[in-house]
Motif scaffolding. Structure first.
Motif, mmCIF file in Angstrom:
data_model
loop_
_atom_site.group_PDB
_atom_site.id
_atom_site.type_symbol
_atom_site.label_atom_id
_atom_site.label_comp_id
_atom_site.label_asym_id
_atom_site.label_seq_id
_atom_site.Cartn_x
_atom_site.Cartn_y
_atom_site.Cartn_z
ATOM 1 N N ASP A 124 0.851 -1.183 0.000
ATOM 2 C CA ASP A 124 0.000 0.000 0.000
ATOM 3 C C ASP A 124 0.894 1.242 0.000
ATOM 4 O O ASP A 124 2.095 1.160 -0.244
ATOM 5 C CB ASP A 124 -0.966 -0.024 1.191
ATOM 6 C CG ASP A 124 -0.233 -0.064 2.525
ATOM 7 O OD1 ASP A 124 0.960 0.284 2.573
ATOM 8 O OD2 ASP A 124 -0.859 -0.442 3.528
ATOM 9 N N GLN A 125 0.328 2.425 0.329
ATOM 10 C CA GLN A 125 1.077 3.669 0.233
ATOM 11 C C GLN A 125 1.858 4.015 1.496
ATOM 12 O O GLN A 125 2.314 5.140 1.636
ATOM 13 C CB GLN A 125 0.112 4.829 -0.074
ATOM 14 C CG GLN A 125 -0.387 4.855 -1.509
ATOM 15 C CD GLN A 125 -1.367 5.987 -1.739
ATOM 16 O OE1 GLN A 125 -2.577 5.817 -1.659
ATOM 17 N NE2 GLN A 125 -0.852 7.168 -2.007
ATOM 18 N N ASP A 126 2.029 3.079 2.400
ATOM 19 C CA ASP A 126 2.700 3.366 3.656
ATOM 20 C C ASP A 126 4.127 3.879 3.401
ATOM 21 O O ASP A 126 4.947 3.192 2.801
ATOM 22 C CB ASP A 126 2.736 2.105 4.526
ATOM 23 C CG ASP A 126 3.210 2.394 5.934
ATOM 24 O OD1 ASP A 126 2.349 2.528 6.814
ATOM 25 O OD2 ASP A 126 4.432 2.498 6.144
ATOM 26 N N LYS A 127 4.416 5.074 3.910
ATOM 27 C CA LYS A 127 5.710 5.708 3.675
ATOM 28 C C LYS A 127 6.832 4.966 4.385
ATOM 29 O O LYS A 127 7.927 4.791 3.831
ATOM 30 C CB LYS A 127 5.656 7.166 4.145
ATOM 31 C CG LYS A 127 6.964 7.934 3.967
ATOM 32 C CD LYS A 127 7.366 8.050 2.513
ATOM 33 C CE LYS A 127 8.613 8.897 2.356
ATOM 34 N NZ LYS A 127 9.084 8.938 0.940
ATOM 35 N N ALA A 128 6.582 4.543 5.627
ATOM 36 C CA ALA A 128 7.610 3.817 6.379
ATOM 37 C C ALA A 128 7.990 2.520 5.665
ATOM 38 O O ALA A 128 9.167 2.142 5.613
ATOM 39 C CB ALA A 128 7.106 3.526 7.796
ATOM 40 N N MET A 129 6.994 1.846 5.117
ATOM 41 C CA MET A 129 7.252 0.611 4.381
ATOM 42 C C MET A 129 8.089 0.892 3.133
ATOM 43 O O MET A 129 9.028 0.150 2.814
ATOM 44 C CB MET A 129 5.936 -0.060 3.993
ATOM 45 C CG MET A 129 6.101 -1.456 3.417
ATOM 46 S SD MET A 129 4.536 -2.125 2.795
ATOM 47 C CE MET A 129 3.567 -2.177 4.302
ATOM 48 N N ALA A 130 7.755 1.968 2.436
ATOM 49 C CA ALA A 130 8.503 2.346 1.232
ATOM 50 C C ALA A 130 9.965 2.639 1.570
ATOM 51 O O ALA A 130 10.876 2.246 0.835
ATOM 52 C CB ALA A 130 7.856 3.560 0.577
ATOM 53 N N ASN A 131 10.198 3.313 2.700
ATOM 54 C CA ASN A 131 11.563 3.607 3.126
ATOM 55 C C ASN A 131 12.344 2.321 3.406
ATOM 56 O O ASN A 131 13.515 2.199 3.043
ATOM 57 C CB ASN A 131 11.546 4.489 4.381
ATOM 58 C CG ASN A 131 11.015 5.884 4.115
ATOM 59 O OD1 ASN A 131 11.059 6.355 2.974
ATOM 60 N ND2 ASN A 131 10.516 6.536 5.142
ATOM 61 N N ALA A 132 11.667 1.376 4.058
ATOM 62 C CA ALA A 132 12.320 0.103 4.396
ATOM 63 C C ALA A 132 12.648 -0.694 3.137
ATOM 64 O O ALA A 132 13.729 -1.295 3.030
ATOM 65 C CB ALA A 132 11.420 -0.711 5.322
ATOM 66 N N ILE A 133 11.734 -0.706 2.174
ATOM 67 C CA ILE A 133 11.968 -1.434 0.924
ATOM 68 C C ILE A 133 13.154 -0.832 0.175
ATOM 69 O O ILE A 133 14.020 -1.555 -0.338
ATOM 70 C CB ILE A 133 10.705 -1.403 0.044
ATOM 71 C CG1 ILE A 133 9.599 -2.246 0.686
ATOM 72 C CG2 ILE A 133 11.010 -1.903 -1.371
ATOM 73 C CD1 ILE A 133 8.259 -2.121 0.009
#
Length: 301
Positions: A124-133
């Motif tokens: 989804d659009q989760d910013k924290a997840m995007a940073n981790a990826i």
């Protein structure tokens, strides 16, 4: 509640230890907080590793579902097999949706999967997840879930909710514009109808992660959303509730995974007994190819 959580978490760890003693390739990790309570926990068995070796080119990862007594976040790692059915790679619970937690989870997943990384990952659009990826899987193509974008857009239509032409234009940009120029023209025309459109601007800035015209150069098995993960959660959540303990959840998880594997075995058997057909006339050579093609594809995957 804290006492119940501590005892329940320890019971789950004991179960996972038992699984590991029976299956040497069983993998699990637990992370503790400053008060020595489990904050994150991850596991996968040998069959999940084997499935990932075959089907792990595309990963679907969603953390929008909570069904347990302690409000921990469910984090399944799933994809699809060669019969287009759900395939489980691993499962985890995390205590929060901060970048640090996602980094731990993705690093643990990567280690559990012999450092093999997927070609693409849908979230989804989760910013924290995007940073981790970006930090842990820098070479993996990160794609946003079309389904989540669509649902979020509905809440932001405002006065345009009744405007069928606007909604049609947005849907076209989201799902059907395969040519970059076509997308840009329709998107700009659509934006003229918006007065306050900060959310749409942010979505446009992230177009590299969801626009179809920019997703034809990598393998994604045709997946456009993280609904695979959501359907996983709902499949497990069919018997889970806000009162479900971690150990109860693990039992439900096992039953769900075993049911999926049984379905795959049935699909494999049915496929082996089936013959591909077409409305076009086939030569003897093409008939022979039709009989062995699927098996060859399955071996290749």
């Amino acid at each position: 509640m804290e006492q119940n959580e501590a005892g329940d978490a320890q019971t789950l760890v004991n179960i996972l230890n038992q699984e590991q003693s029976e299956d040497p390739n069983f993998f699990f990790r637990a992370k503790f907080d400053n008060e020595e309570r489990i904050s994150n926990i991850f596991w996968r068995d040998t069959m999940m590793l084997e499935d990932y070796r075959i089907y792990g080119y595309v990963l679907v990862f969603d953390t929008t579902y909570r069904t347990n007594r302690y409000n921990l976040i469910c984090a399944p790692f799933v994809s699809i097999n060669n019969h287009w059915h759900n395939c489980m790679f691993a499962y985890a619970f995390i205590g929060d949706e901060k970048t640090k937690s996602f980094v731990w989870l993705l690093e643990t997943f990567k280690k559990a999967m012999e450092d093999k990384t997927p070609t693409s990952i849908f979230t989804d659009q989760d910013k924290a997840m995007a940073n981790a990826i970006e930090q842990v899987l820098p070479n993996t193509r990160h794609r946003l879930c079309i389904w989540h974008l669509e649902q979020n857009a509905i809440t932001r239509f405002g006065a345009l909710k009744k405007d069928k032409e606007f909604k049609h234009a947005f849907n076209q940009c989201l799902k059907w514009c395969l040519i970059e120029q076509e997308f840009e023209e329709k998107w700009q025309a659509m934006m003229h109808d918006l007065i306050a459109h900060s959310w749409y601007k942010r979505v446009y800035e992230l177009k590299e992660k969801w626009r179809l015209a920019l997703s034809r150069d990598f393998f994604s098995t045709g997946i456009l959303s993280s609904q695979r993960s959501e359907s996983t959660n709902h499949a497990i959540g069919f018997k889970a509730s806000k009162a479900t303990t971690l150990t109860e959840f693990y039992t439900i998880f096992e039953k769900t995974t075993n049911r999926w594997r049984s379905t795959e075995k049935y699909d494999e058997f049915t496929c082996s007994k089936s013959i591909t057909f077409t409305s076009l006339p086939l030569s003897r050579m093409l008939k022979h190819a039709a009989q062995i093609a699927l098996k060859a594809i399955m071996i290749f995957l």
